[in-house]
Design a protein around this motif. Structure first.
Motif, short mmCIF file in Angstrom:
data_model
loop_
_atom_site.label_atom_id
_atom_site.label_comp_id
_atom_site.label_asym_id
_atom_site.label_seq_id
_atom_site.Cartn_x
_atom_site.Cartn_y
_atom_site.Cartn_z
N ILE A 177 50.90 61.24 43.96
CA ILE A 177 51.27 59.96 44.57
C ILE A 177 52.53 59.39 43.94
N THR A 178 52.61 59.41 42.62
CA THR A 178 53.79 58.85 41.95
C THR A 178 55.03 59.68 42.20
N ALA A 179 54.87 60.98 42.46
CA ALA A 179 56.02 61.85 42.74
C ALA A 179 56.77 61.41 43.99
N LEU A 180 56.11 60.65 44.85
CA LEU A 180 56.77 60.18 46.06
C LEU A 180 57.95 59.27 45.76
N ALA A 181 57.96 58.67 44.58
CA ALA A 181 59.06 57.78 44.22
C ALA A 181 60.40 58.51 44.22
N ASP A 182 60.36 59.83 44.07
CA ASP A 182 61.59 60.63 44.09
C ASP A 182 62.09 60.89 45.50
N ALA A 183 61.37 60.42 46.50
CA ALA A 183 61.76 60.62 47.90
C ALA A 183 61.81 59.25 48.59
N PRO A 184 62.80 58.43 48.27
CA PRO A 184 62.86 57.07 48.82
C PRO A 184 62.91 57.02 50.34
N LYS A 185 63.28 58.13 50.96
CA LYS A 185 63.41 58.14 52.43
C LYS A 185 62.07 57.91 53.12
N TYR A 186 60.99 58.36 52.49
CA TYR A 186 59.68 58.22 53.14
C TYR A 186 58.56 57.75 52.22
N CYS A 187 58.87 57.45 50.94
CA CYS A 187 57.79 57.15 50.00
C CYS A 187 57.03 55.88 50.36
N GLU A 188 57.74 54.78 50.71
CA GLU A 188 57.04 53.54 50.99
C GLU A 188 56.14 53.67 52.22
N ALA A 189 56.63 54.36 53.24
CA ALA A 189 55.82 54.55 54.46
C ALA A 189 54.58 55.37 54.14
N GLN A 190 54.71 56.37 53.27
CA GLN A 190 53.55 57.20 52.93
C GLN A 190 52.57 56.42 52.07
N TRP A 191 53.07 55.63 51.14
CA TRP A 191 52.16 54.80 50.34
C TRP A 191 51.41 53.81 51.22
N MET A 192 52.13 53.20 52.17
CA MET A 192 51.48 52.25 53.07
C MET A 192 50.44 52.95 53.93
N ARG A 193 50.70 54.20 54.33
CA ARG A 193 49.73 54.95 55.12
C ARG A 193 48.43 55.11 54.32
N LEU A 194 48.54 55.37 53.03
CA LEU A 194 47.36 55.51 52.19
C LEU A 194 46.58 54.20 52.13
N ILE A 195 47.29 53.09 51.97
CA ILE A 195 46.63 51.79 51.90
C ILE A 195 45.94 51.47 53.22
N GLU A 196 46.66 51.67 54.32
CA GLU A 196 46.09 51.36 55.63
C GLU A 196 44.88 52.24 55.94
N ALA A 197 44.96 53.52 55.58
CA ALA A 197 43.84 54.43 55.83
C ALA A 197 42.62 53.99 55.03
N GLY A 198 42.84 53.57 53.78
CA GLY A 198 41.73 53.15 52.93
C GLY A 198 41.03 51.89 53.40
N GLN A 199 41.66 51.17 54.32
CA GLN A 199 41.04 49.96 54.87
C GLN A 199 40.10 50.26 56.03
N ARG A 200 40.13 51.48 56.52
CA ARG A 200 39.21 51.86 57.60
C ARG A 200 37.80 52.00 57.04
N GLN A 201 36.82 51.63 57.84
CA GLN A 201 35.43 51.70 57.37
C GLN A 201 34.98 53.13 57.10
N ASN A 202 35.58 54.09 57.79
CA ASN A 202 35.14 55.48 57.64
C ASN A 202 36.01 56.28 56.67
N VAL A 203 36.94 55.61 55.97
CA VAL A 203 37.87 56.32 55.08
C VAL A 203 37.81 55.72 53.67
N THR A 204 37.75 56.58 52.67
CA THR A 204 37.80 56.17 51.26
C THR A 204 38.92 56.95 50.57
#
Length: 287
Positions: A177-204
């Motif tokens: 996860i932290t390695a994404l910081a080396d790819a600023p082109k898509y790191c924030e979008a990927q981090w946000m995808r993880l946060i949004e997915a974790g908010q689903r009732q069926n996803v942990t």
């Protein structure tokens, strides 16, 4: 013959289940063959997943074996009906290898999925941009058009959890996860995808801290699947640089269950994991 002229994971699962119930009933293959009025060779190939069984044959065998559990009977009949079903992934059969198709079939049939990833974000949680980068960075050259097709396949796979069709638990080692910081082109979008997915009732989503290197070193990436009402692991896929292998033996499955339980115990809570990812986003935005 199962679709594609080769044993499928569906036909193998059905055959293995029928063999277990036959043996539990103390019957040999000759008794099973007599029940469905087929040859012993047919029963042998059916139990090995080399040929498909009809729902009627499965029902007859379950009666002969004395299987009374209505949920299990319904499940085995459902497997019989679906063993030759054409999955959406066959529209990409020029792109999707047979071993990858087996993995997608297990995903599609599952009620629970557990994923351990020490190096990458799980495919079911990847953004298209991250998926493209991962696929393109593989050990073998992949033509741009095939990369685009594989990204589409990944997006189609994600519909399974987006629609709430299965429960998904992902444990990801922190360096992935932290390695994404080396790819600023898509790191924030990927981090946000993880946060949004974790908010689903069926996803942990849980992060295994970088400091938990002993736990992380227990196993490479794997995905465990359950297919019933209870989250009992019935298949595991293990990925390496060459292919994906399906593990189905009871003894081997118990090892993966134990490993996943230890990883989950060592991981941050879902809430702490989300907080950690938000902090990474904040740090990235300040830089």
């Amino acid at each position: 013959m199962p679709a594609g002229g080769r044993p499928t994971v569906r036909s193998r699962r059905l055959g293995a289940a029928l063999r277990r119930y036959r043996e539990a009933a103390g019957l040999d293959q000759a008794a099973a063959a007599e029940a469905i009025m087929k040859s012993v060779s047919k029963v042998s190939r059916l139990e090995g997943g080399a040929v498909s069984a009809s729902a009627l044959e499965v029902r007859t065998l379950m009666d002969r074996y004395g299987l009374q559990d209505t949920d299990e009977r319904a499940r085995l009949e459902r497997w019989a009906r679906s063993s030759n079903e054409r999955g959406w992934w066959l529209d990409y059969q020029d792109t999707v290898r047979p071993d990858y198709a087996d993995h997608i079939t297990l995903e599609n049939d599952s009620t629970y999925i557990r994923s351990w990833e020490p190096a990458l974000i799980p495919g079911l949680l990847q953004t298209p941009e991250y998926a493209e980068a991962v696929i393109a960075s593989g050990p073998t050259f992949i033509a741009p058009e095939r990369i685009r097709q594989l990204v589409k396949v990944r997006q189609e796979r994600q519909r399974r959890i987006e629609g709430g069709g299965t429960h998904f638990t992902a444990i990801i080692w922190e360096p992935a996860i932290t390695a994404l910081a080396d790819a600023p082109k898509y790191c924030e979008a990927q981090w946000m995808r993880l946060i949004e997915a974790g908010q689903r009732q069926n996803v942990t989503v849980q992060i295994l801290p970088e400091s938990a290197s002993m736990a992380a070193g227990m196993s490479g990436a794997f995905v465990a699947f359950s297919f019933g009402v209870e989250p009992n692991v019935e298949a595991v896929t293990v990925r390496n640089v060459a292919n994906t292998t399906v593990v189905e033996s009871v003894e081997d499955l118990s090892v993966y269950v134990n490993v996943f339980d230890q990883l989950r115990s060592a991981a941050m809570s879902p809430e702490a994991s989300t907080k950690h990812i938000r902090q990474l986003i904040n740090n990235q935005q300040r830089n």
